[in-house]
Structures are given as structure tokens and as C-alpha cells.
Enzyme design. Sequence first.
Site, short mmCIF file in Angstrom:
data_model
loop_
_atom_site.label_atom_id
_atom_site.label_comp_id
_atom_site.label_asym_id
_atom_site.label_seq_id
_atom_site.Cartn_x
_atom_site.Cartn_y
_atom_site.Cartn_z
N LYS A 17 -9.54 64.50 122.62
CA LYS A 17 -10.70 65.25 123.10
C LYS A 17 -11.48 64.37 124.06
O LYS A 17 -11.87 63.25 123.74
CB LYS A 17 -11.63 65.67 121.96
CG LYS A 17 -12.73 66.64 122.44
CD LYS A 17 -13.84 66.82 121.42
CE LYS A 17 -14.93 65.80 121.54
NZ LYS A 17 -15.72 65.90 122.82
N GLU A 52 -14.95 52.39 117.12
CA GLU A 52 -15.51 51.38 118.02
C GLU A 52 -16.86 51.92 118.45
O GLU A 52 -16.94 52.90 119.20
CB GLU A 52 -14.56 51.16 119.20
CG GLU A 52 -14.82 49.85 119.93
CD GLU A 52 -15.80 50.02 121.06
OE1 GLU A 52 -16.99 49.67 120.86
OE2 GLU A 52 -15.41 50.50 122.13
N GLY A 83 -21.48 51.14 118.55
CA GLY A 83 -22.50 50.55 119.39
C GLY A 83 -22.55 49.03 119.32
O GLY A 83 -21.89 48.39 118.51
N CYS A 89 -20.62 49.40 125.52
CA CYS A 89 -20.91 48.96 124.16
C CYS A 89 -20.97 47.44 124.06
O CYS A 89 -21.68 46.89 123.24
CB CYS A 89 -19.87 49.52 123.20
SG CYS A 89 -18.16 49.15 123.72
N GLU A 130 -29.88 49.75 120.39
CA GLU A 130 -29.01 49.92 121.55
C GLU A 130 -29.65 50.91 122.52
O GLU A 130 -29.92 52.05 122.18
CB GLU A 130 -27.63 50.42 121.13
CG GLU A 130 -26.66 50.47 122.30
CD GLU A 130 -25.27 50.91 121.91
OE1 GLU A 130 -24.30 50.33 122.43
OE2 GLU A 130 -25.16 51.84 121.09
N ILE A 131 -29.87 50.46 123.74
CA ILE A 131 -30.52 51.27 124.76
C ILE A 131 -29.49 51.98 125.63
O ILE A 131 -29.69 53.10 126.08
CB ILE A 131 -31.46 50.40 125.63
CG1 ILE A 131 -32.54 49.77 124.74
CG2 ILE A 131 -32.07 51.22 126.77
CD1 ILE A 131 -33.41 48.75 125.45
#
Length: 504
Positions: free
Chosen positions: A196, A272, A274, A306, A404-405
Amino acid sequence: MHPVRPDYSDAAKAWLARPQKLLIGDRWLEGSSARRIDVENPGREERIAEIAAASIEDLDRAVAAARCAFETTWGRMHGRERARVLLRMAELLDRDADLIGEIMTIDNGTPLASSTPVVRLLGAELFRYYAGWATKISGEAFTPAVGSRVDHDFVVATLREPIGVVGAIVPWNAPAGMMAMKVAPALAAGCAIVLKTAELAPLVGRFFGELMLEAGAPPGTFNLLHGHGDDVGAAMASHPGIDKIAFTGSTRVGRSIAQAAAASNLKRVTLELGGKSPVIVFPDADLAEAIPAVAMACFFVSGQACMAGTRLFVHDDVYDEVAAGVAEVARNLSLGDGLAPGSVIGPVISARQKARIEDYVRIGLEEDGATMLVGGEAAPSPGHFIRPVLFTEVRADMRIAQEEIFGPVLSMIRFRDEADLLREVNSTVYGLSGSVWTRDIRRALRVAHGVDSGQVAVNYHAAMSPETPFGGNRQSGWGRELGREGLEPYLKTKAISINVGPRA
């Protein structure tokens, strides 16, 4: 900002004019869902395609096609036959790398200078690497003492078998590379794939489907679905016909996938997720090399990676020098359309992501009280552009240093004591990547050992290669991709114990 907005190539225009369909078996089909996916060029805020999303019925058909391929063709092939297909796929990716890179740039805004190398280095080369493994999957043999029959000799042979049908869910930030990281090892192992795409950048998926068929993959070996995460993605995680999920994306979504997989058929999951990766600069580092490198560790692909090095820990002795140098780099990075020559910083993926990043900039200033040395100026439009932001005088417990931004926002943190440094480096919930900059190899190894993450580089950041395992600890994920370890999640072990008779 670079003012040039080059026209798309004729080949890209022809590609964009084609209907973007689903691949189920060897047939290209319209999605049967009523939901539509509008695809936007984020650098120009213009609609470039409309895709019919897949329905749950489409997912069922794709899983059935993959199961058929696994049980009757691809999963029964010898490794050398699979290797030929993977090697041909690598050749085709090389052949079409320029066009695929352009489509990826149009689709997600990544500057062309970054997108095309991804197709070759994390696309074609990954297929070559795992083609080599397709003929080297093996178990072992040993002679155990079986408790109830110690008077008999036994031989145990272990077999490594493909796990079955894999559901792969890829992100929008580097679709060609992310697809290859999942598809190549799964196919090398003998699994069949239902993939997907990310709804924000789905177009490269069709390229993969067409090239897989051209490379000679039997129908159903690779199936392609477009769709939204809240319906098709969630259904994949809980689908009883899928034996394993391979996902790259946010920690929040990864957690929901793990829960759905456990609640359904307890399928295997690799995640897998952030990151908030630390970059550590000691006073003896080669600053002429380190300063531009640590800046780009955060700002490449507009911080939408990431593994981006978004926490910059700098020793107090060189803090001001590094801050001035990184600020100079940030101010001079060319911001512009991904197809424009010289563009280094492209747009972020969407208006929603831009607003989220801008809110974090506000948090850094108003709530955390950090100093914004660079950034804050409005970027020209159209396009979802954000100029690089450098915060100084950041503490490790501030929100901009903990959360995490996923944007071009770099937080600089002072340190002096190595023990205190490692406590702060490991103070987030993440553990994906990191780097250490020093000329002292003993210090480099000591600090790299102390950083709790899946990968640490010395005098480099994000040192990815087909051979090097990549993945995270803690809330950065489960399992590893790339390298030999990247093959393991797609294999299961069967032990066959043979009673060869009474001991002589």
C-alpha cells in the site's frame, strides 16, 4: 528562494496523464472504493492526479492473488530463479531512474538531486544485494541428545522457509527507497507482496508494479494498492490472509498496527518508526567538515526523515562557533521547487504538515523559551515551503528537543560532561540513529556504544548502505531492515528431527 519552476519533462507529462490504477495479480484495475485520492505537487500546490482508493474487497482480491503466487509460483521457485528476477528489476530501475526520480520529485517535492540517487542507491542496489541472498538462504544440521531416546542417534536439519504473504505499508518521504527496502528482501525470501502506497505520494508505486511485471515476476507476486491508512491500511494489519506486516511511518500508527496484528492472527510485524536522532560534536572534531554535515543531517529533505539529526549536542568549548557556522549554512541553503536546478530544500509534503511544523516553531519560542537564531521568515508561495530553523540555548527536556517535528527544525544543546551528555542523549522515547563527531577513536567508540539507538555513525550521519542493518530501539520500532538482518523477518525456521536408529 529559487524562482525557477521548470516545466515537467515530456516523459513525466505522459506518465502523469496515465490512469493510476491498482495492480492485482497481473491486471491493472480501478479501485472500487467511493473514496478518491487527490495527489498534489506540494511545491506548486497543484493537483497532478486523482486515484480511486482501494476498498476492502480490493484488498481481499490482492491478498488472494498473493497467496496464489506464494503457493503455486513465486514461493516454489528456486532461489536462483528469484535472483534473476531481482537482478532484472535492478536493471530496470537503473534504466528508468531519471524518470522515476522526477515523478518522485513532482509527487513529494524532494529536490531532484536527492530523489534520483535514492532510486539507484536504495532502489536498484538493494535489489542487487538481495538477489545475492536469494541463493544463500540456508539452515543448519546438528546432532542433539534427545532426552527420552538417549540411546538413539538423531540428526536435526533446520530449514529457512518464506513466511508467506507480506503486507507492506510505505511512507511518502522516500517512496522508491522505502518500497525497495521491503519488497527486495521479501521477494528474495520467497514471499509474495501486497503493498500500500502513502496517499500523499502514491505515484511511484505504479512504476514498481510495471517494472516487476517486466522483470518477469509471476502474476500476484507483487500487488499494488492505493488507499488511506484508516481503512485499507488498518484492514491490512488485521487481515487474516496476511502473514506479516512491514511498516514505516509514525510511532502512533505503528502502535495501532501492532495492536491490530496481535488481535487478529498474531502476524509478525516489523516497524520502522519515528526518531529524534542526536548529533554530538566534540571540541576536537574537524569543524570545517562537521558544520555543513550536521546542518544537512537535519535539513536534508526538509527534515522529513526519520533518521534526521534534529538534536545537535555541542561541547561548550565550540558551541558558539558551531552555532554561527550552522546558521550560515542554513541561511544559504537554496529553497525552491524540487525540479529547479540548485534547489537543496524543497517543500514539506502538505499544508497540514507545514502548519504542524510552524506550531512547533511557536512552541520553541513561546513555551520552551529557546532562541531562534535562524528562521521564522515567511517563505514565498505557492508551495508548502518552510525555511530552515535553528534554535539555540535548548535544554534536552524542552518539547522541541523531545518530540518528533518532521520538519527542518534543529535544536542545539550545550554539554560539557560526557556522562551527563549520554543521559540527555538517551532521554527521549526514540532510538533510531545518531552520529558522533570527534578525532579521538576511543572516545568515538565509547560514546557510540553509550547512545541507545539502532545505528550510530562516526564523523558521518545516516550512513545507510544495502549491507548495513537499519532500524530503531524503543519507540523507534521493532526489527531491522537492510543487511542480512533485513532478510530474517521474512523467513521462518522449521526443525526436522531424524531418528537414525540405536547408537552403535
